[in-house]
Design an enzyme around this catalytic site. Structure first.
Site, short mmCIF file in Angstrom:
data_model
loop_
_atom_site.label_atom_id
_atom_site.label_comp_id
_atom_site.label_asym_id
_atom_site.label_seq_id
_atom_site.Cartn_x
_atom_site.Cartn_y
_atom_site.Cartn_z
N PRO A 1 -12.76 -66.21 -35.30
CA PRO A 1 -13.61 -67.46 -35.65
C PRO A 1 -13.06 -68.62 -35.01
O PRO A 1 -11.93 -68.80 -34.73
CB PRO A 1 -13.98 -67.61 -37.08
CG PRO A 1 -12.46 -66.93 -37.75
CD PRO A 1 -12.01 -65.85 -36.64
N LYS A 2 -13.83 -69.32 -34.18
CA LYS A 2 -13.57 -70.38 -33.45
C LYS A 2 -13.71 -71.75 -34.35
O LYS A 2 -14.98 -72.26 -34.73
CB LYS A 2 -14.32 -70.65 -32.38
CG LYS A 2 -13.85 -71.90 -31.46
CD LYS A 2 -14.58 -71.96 -30.00
CE LYS A 2 -14.05 -73.11 -29.20
NZ LYS A 2 -13.94 -74.59 -30.13
N PHE A 3 -12.55 -72.24 -34.59
CA PHE A 3 -12.63 -73.52 -35.72
C PHE A 3 -12.83 -74.74 -34.86
O PHE A 3 -12.65 -74.89 -33.74
CB PHE A 3 -11.21 -73.76 -36.39
CG PHE A 3 -11.00 -72.42 -37.50
CD1 PHE A 3 -11.03 -73.06 -38.76
CD2 PHE A 3 -10.67 -71.37 -37.16
CE1 PHE A 3 -10.83 -72.05 -39.65
CE2 PHE A 3 -10.45 -70.50 -38.09
CZ PHE A 3 -10.50 -70.67 -39.58
N GLU B 1 -17.48 -72.92 -35.30
CA GLU B 1 -18.27 -73.08 -34.11
C GLU B 1 -18.87 -71.96 -33.59
O GLU B 1 -19.81 -71.75 -32.78
CB GLU B 1 -17.57 -73.64 -32.93
CG GLU B 1 -17.12 -75.14 -33.32
CD GLU B 1 -16.73 -75.90 -32.12
OE1 GLU B 1 -16.89 -76.91 -31.57
OE2 GLU B 1 -15.71 -75.41 -31.54
#
Length: 297
Positions: free
Chosen positions: A22-24, A168
């Site tokens: 996951p893209k933080f 994101e």
């Protein structure tokens, strides 16, 4: 330390040997622990150690000669809040100590570049990931490895369900890949939503609008400045403003809005608002792209 970068893709990559994270929504941060202490470096290369004393203190638990790559985030009301990360990053050293108590930062680490003085960037991602997990899991928050899966179906579920937590999108890496320092060797799939937004104003002049000031139907209703308008949209917005009698409005606007990378910019308010169809990947960057005015509404 040059960090790895990612190329944007429009669909979820699938295939053997891929890993998904996951893209933080935070600030890129390199954590370097030496025998002398801890240094925190932003993606630009700027040293930001004084802005995050809580993370610097936590990183003292790491063995000397450790370098990590990741994202600093601030959690608020069950989701990451980029505005609060910006607030932390811009704080003076004295103010940072206070904010560290009221707005504690977390570090979502996604790679280890050096461990106990050994450069591990040439090792495959799969091996670096194992080293990262072994290093951080015993320590616990605020230093934590990001989740990772090799299952594309689980990754797709993450992509659909995690935005409510401030995620994101996804970053995709090859398991056999060395750390691509300074290169776009990874892939990123951001959330892209096309929806109607309220046009509460425009920058530029009534005869030559440059961008729209929008309120999206999600988030905290903070006005956002769109990306620059195309020539066709500039004409259309100018015509819509003229139809409302704005053509005779003063050329200098007095109301201001915060634009990413520009600070406070003046704009002409529209009351009542217009409606526009926009595409946006997140609430802050890149800015919303205006597709068309909804003159049918």
């Amino acid at each position: 330390m040059r960090v790895a970068l990612a190329t944007a893709v429009r669909t979820l990559p699938r295939g053997a040997g891929l890993a998904y994270e996951p893209k933080f929504d935070g600030h890129r941060l390199v954590v370097a622990r030496s025998a002398a202490g801890v240094v925190l470096q932003a993606r630009s290369g700027r040293i930001v150690t004084s802005a995050f004393p809580d993370l610097a203190a936590a990183a003292l638990q790491l063995p000397a000669g450790t370098v990590l790559d990741g994202e600093v985030v601030v959690w608020h009301a069950g989701r990451t809040d980029f505005a609060l990360v910006q607030r932390r990053a811009a704080a003076t050293a004295a103010r940072a100590a206070v904010l560290a108590q009221s707005l504690p930062a977390s570090y979502a680490a996604f790679d280890v570049l050096e461990l106990a003085g050994l450069d591990v960037r040439a090792r495959p991602y799969e091996r670096r990931r194992a080293l990262l997990v072994d290093l951080l899991l015993p320590l616990g928050p605020p230093l934590q490895p990001v989740p990772m899966t090799t299952d594309p179906e689980l990754a797709a579920t993450w992509y659909e369900t995690l935005p409510a937590s401030g995620i994101e999108g996804l970053v995709v890496k090859r398991l056999d890949q060395a750390y691509p320092a300074g290169r776009r060797g990874w892939q990123k799939l951001r959330h892209t939503d096309v929806r109607d937004a309220a046009v509460v104003g425009y920058t530029g002049t009534p005869r030559r609008p440059l961008a729209l000031v929008l309120v999206l139907p999600v988030g905290d209703e903070t006005p956002l400045v769109s990306s620059p308008l195309t020539a066709a949209l500039r004409r259309e917005v100018a015509e819509a403003a003229a139809a409302r009698g704005d053509a005779e409005a003063p050329a200098t606007a007095t109301t201001t809005v915060t634009a990413i990378g520009l600070g406070e910019v003046p704009y002409h308010a529209l009351d009542p608002p217009l409606t526009a169809e926009v595409r946006h990947t997140s609430a802050r960057h890149p800015p919303p792209e205006v597709l068309r005015l909804r003159t049918d509404l």
